[in-house]
Scaffold this motif. Structure first.
Motif, mmCIF file in Angstrom:
data_model
loop_
_atom_site.group_PDB
_atom_site.id
_atom_site.type_symbol
_atom_site.label_atom_id
_atom_site.label_comp_id
_atom_site.label_asym_id
_atom_site.label_seq_id
_atom_site.Cartn_x
_atom_site.Cartn_y
_atom_site.Cartn_z
ATOM 1 N N PRO A 4 23.263 -17.095 -17.920
ATOM 2 C CA PRO A 4 24.484 -17.599 -18.810
ATOM 3 C C PRO A 4 25.266 -18.534 -17.481
ATOM 4 O O PRO A 4 25.154 -18.655 -16.790
ATOM 5 C CB PRO A 4 24.958 -16.659 -19.115
ATOM 6 C CG PRO A 4 23.974 -15.671 -18.168
ATOM 7 C CD PRO A 4 23.697 -15.745 -18.301
ATOM 8 N N THR A 5 25.745 -19.512 -18.288
ATOM 9 C CA THR A 5 26.541 -20.958 -17.674
ATOM 10 C C THR A 5 28.222 -21.336 -18.054
ATOM 11 O O THR A 5 28.644 -21.138 -18.910
ATOM 12 C CB THR A 5 25.719 -21.833 -17.909
ATOM 13 O OG1 THR A 5 24.306 -22.412 -17.460
ATOM 14 C CG2 THR A 5 26.468 -22.995 -16.650
ATOM 15 N N HIS A 6 28.719 -20.897 -16.588
ATOM 16 C CA HIS A 6 30.091 -20.821 -16.995
ATOM 17 C C HIS A 6 30.571 -22.089 -16.132
ATOM 18 O O HIS A 6 30.062 -22.189 -14.809
ATOM 19 C CB HIS A 6 30.796 -19.245 -17.036
ATOM 20 C CG HIS A 6 30.359 -18.640 -17.733
ATOM 21 N ND1 HIS A 6 29.747 -17.574 -18.280
ATOM 22 C CD2 HIS A 6 31.315 -17.927 -19.290
ATOM 23 C CE1 HIS A 6 29.772 -17.388 -19.206
ATOM 24 N NE2 HIS A 6 31.154 -16.958 -19.505
ATOM 25 N N SER A 70 40.023 -18.085 -20.558
ATOM 26 C CA SER A 70 38.520 -18.189 -20.697
ATOM 27 C C SER A 70 38.776 -19.286 -21.920
ATOM 28 O O SER A 70 39.287 -19.390 -23.066
ATOM 29 C CB SER A 70 37.604 -17.528 -21.885
ATOM 30 O OG SER A 70 37.491 -16.201 -20.679
ATOM 31 N N THR A 72 36.124 -20.542 -25.446
ATOM 32 C CA THR A 72 35.184 -20.253 -25.241
ATOM 33 C C THR A 72 34.537 -21.501 -25.738
ATOM 34 O O THR A 72 32.898 -21.259 -26.469
ATOM 35 C CB THR A 72 35.367 -18.793 -25.712
ATOM 36 O OG1 THR A 72 36.407 -19.432 -26.679
ATOM 37 C CG2 THR A 72 35.471 -17.711 -24.856
ATOM 38 N N ILE A 74 32.631 -24.344 -26.473
ATOM 39 C CA ILE A 74 31.203 -25.403 -25.869
ATOM 40 C C ILE A 74 30.788 -26.420 -26.780
ATOM 41 O O ILE A 74 30.748 -26.672 -28.151
ATOM 42 C CB ILE A 74 29.543 -24.277 -26.320
ATOM 43 C CG1 ILE A 74 29.944 -22.520 -25.424
ATOM 44 C CG2 ILE A 74 29.007 -25.608 -26.051
ATOM 45 C CD1 ILE A 74 28.675 -21.867 -25.991
ATOM 46 N N TRP A 77 29.242 -33.193 -24.115
ATOM 47 C CA TRP A 77 29.871 -33.581 -22.482
ATOM 48 C C TRP A 77 29.845 -34.927 -23.143
ATOM 49 O O TRP A 77 29.580 -35.303 -23.946
ATOM 50 C CB TRP A 77 28.846 -33.638 -21.481
ATOM 51 C CG TRP A 77 29.521 -34.497 -20.084
ATOM 52 C CD1 TRP A 77 29.084 -35.563 -19.068
ATOM 53 C CD2 TRP A 77 30.306 -33.717 -19.545
ATOM 54 N NE1 TRP A 77 29.896 -35.387 -18.257
ATOM 55 C CE2 TRP A 77 30.626 -34.967 -18.730
ATOM 56 C CE3 TRP A 77 31.247 -31.999 -19.897
ATOM 57 C CZ2 TRP A 77 31.971 -34.317 -16.871
ATOM 58 C CZ3 TRP A 77 32.832 -32.050 -18.604
ATOM 59 C CH2 TRP A 77 32.494 -33.193 -17.205
ATOM 60 N N THR A 82 24.597 -33.372 -23.402
ATOM 61 C CA THR A 82 24.253 -32.201 -22.357
ATOM 62 C C THR A 82 25.726 -31.134 -22.811
ATOM 63 O O THR A 82 26.911 -31.587 -22.950
ATOM 64 C CB THR A 82 25.013 -32.570 -20.649
ATOM 65 O OG1 THR A 82 24.219 -33.540 -20.296
ATOM 66 C CG2 THR A 82 24.547 -31.021 -20.368
ATOM 67 N N ASP A 83 25.186 -29.629 -22.979
ATOM 68 C CA ASP A 83 26.657 -28.995 -23.536
ATOM 69 C C ASP A 83 27.394 -28.196 -22.465
ATOM 70 O O ASP A 83 27.075 -28.552 -21.406
ATOM 71 C CB ASP A 83 26.164 -27.984 -24.116
ATOM 72 C CG ASP A 83 25.171 -27.322 -25.630
ATOM 73 O OD1 ASP A 83 25.784 -28.678 -25.808
ATOM 74 O OD2 ASP A 83 24.225 -27.132 -26.127
ATOM 75 N N PRO A 85 29.184 -25.476 -21.223
ATOM 76 C CA PRO A 85 29.644 -24.069 -21.483
ATOM 77 C C PRO A 85 31.151 -23.866 -20.908
ATOM 78 O O PRO A 85 31.990 -24.396 -21.096
ATOM 79 C CB PRO A 85 29.284 -23.444 -20.452
ATOM 80 C CG PRO A 85 29.041 -24.679 -19.208
ATOM 81 C CD PRO A 85 29.252 -25.700 -20.039
ATOM 82 N N THR A 86 31.255 -22.184 -21.711
ATOM 83 C CA THR A 86 32.815 -21.318 -21.594
ATOM 84 C C THR A 86 33.265 -21.604 -20.479
ATOM 85 O O THR A 86 32.783 -22.005 -19.502
ATOM 86 C CB THR A 86 32.491 -20.213 -21.535
ATOM 87 O OG1 THR A 86 32.055 -19.663 -23.172
ATOM 88 C CG2 THR A 86 33.737 -19.297 -22.007
ATOM 89 N N LYS A 87 34.576 -22.103 -19.999
ATOM 90 C CA LYS A 87 35.511 -22.260 -19.177
ATOM 91 C C LYS A 87 36.112 -21.218 -18.559
ATOM 92 O O LYS A 87 37.169 -20.635 -19.675
ATOM 93 C CB LYS A 87 35.510 -23.428 -18.866
ATOM 94 C CG LYS A 87 36.702 -24.142 -18.077
ATOM 95 C CD LYS A 87 37.424 -25.539 -18.027
ATOM 96 C CE LYS A 87 36.940 -26.114 -17.684
ATOM 97 N NZ LYS A 87 38.595 -27.094 -17.461
#
Length: 160
Positions: A4-6, A70, A72, A74, A77, A82-83, A85-87
């Motif tokens: 997972p990437t945030h 959050s 959420t 997605i 960019w 590029t996706d 992700p959730t911030k």
């Protein structure tokens, strides 16, 4: 399996002794309170102090946490591939301890605004909601989940 990437970010509502709030105008055109992404190897408080200094010229001390948020959604960019992700964003109240108002590569203006006039300048729904959480802060941490595109939608709002 992908890890997972945030994106981790911080925001600082800086209030001076007169009760005014520090706002910066981004190059994208909108007024916000300062903040930004935490860099690799950086802690949240150092990241926040750095971001505020970079965007506004003001030196600060972080006082206390008021919210965790959050975004959420997605989305792609700027490269269209590029996706993003959730911030996850941590909002803090900060006190100014020095520096002079200035602008940066990211900002075109910075100023102190009366606390009750801030929402006259901030137009982004998510930033407005997060600032409102500051105005209503009663010692409990605000938590929200939202998406910003295609339109702002609040999914969860509660206190912790």
């Amino acid at each position: 399996m992908l890890m997972p990437t945030h994106i981790v970010a911080v925001g600082g509502i800086v209030e001076n002794q007169e009760g005014n709030i520090l706002l910066v105008k981004t190059r994208d055109g909108g007024w916000v309170y300062p903040g930004g992404q935490v860099e690799v190897g950086e802690n949240l408080l150092d990241a926040l102090s750095r971001e505020i200094k970079e965007e506004s010229g003001i030196d600060t001390v972080v006082s206390y946490l008021i919210g965790v948020h959050s975004n959420t959604r997605i989305h792609k960019w700027y490269d269209g591939v590029t996706d993003v992700p959730t911030k996850v964003m941590f909002d803090y109240v900060c006190k100014p301890v020095g520096g002079e108002l200035s602008i940066s590569e990211e900002t075109t203006d910075s100023r102190w605004v009366a606390k009750d006039k801030v929402l006259d300048l901030i137009t982004a729904p998510a930033i407005r909601m997060r600032y409102q959480a500051y105005l209503e802060f009663d010692g409990t941490i605000n938590y929200t989940e939202y998406v910003t595109k295609p339109k702002f939608e609040l999914k969860v709002k509660r206190t912790l």
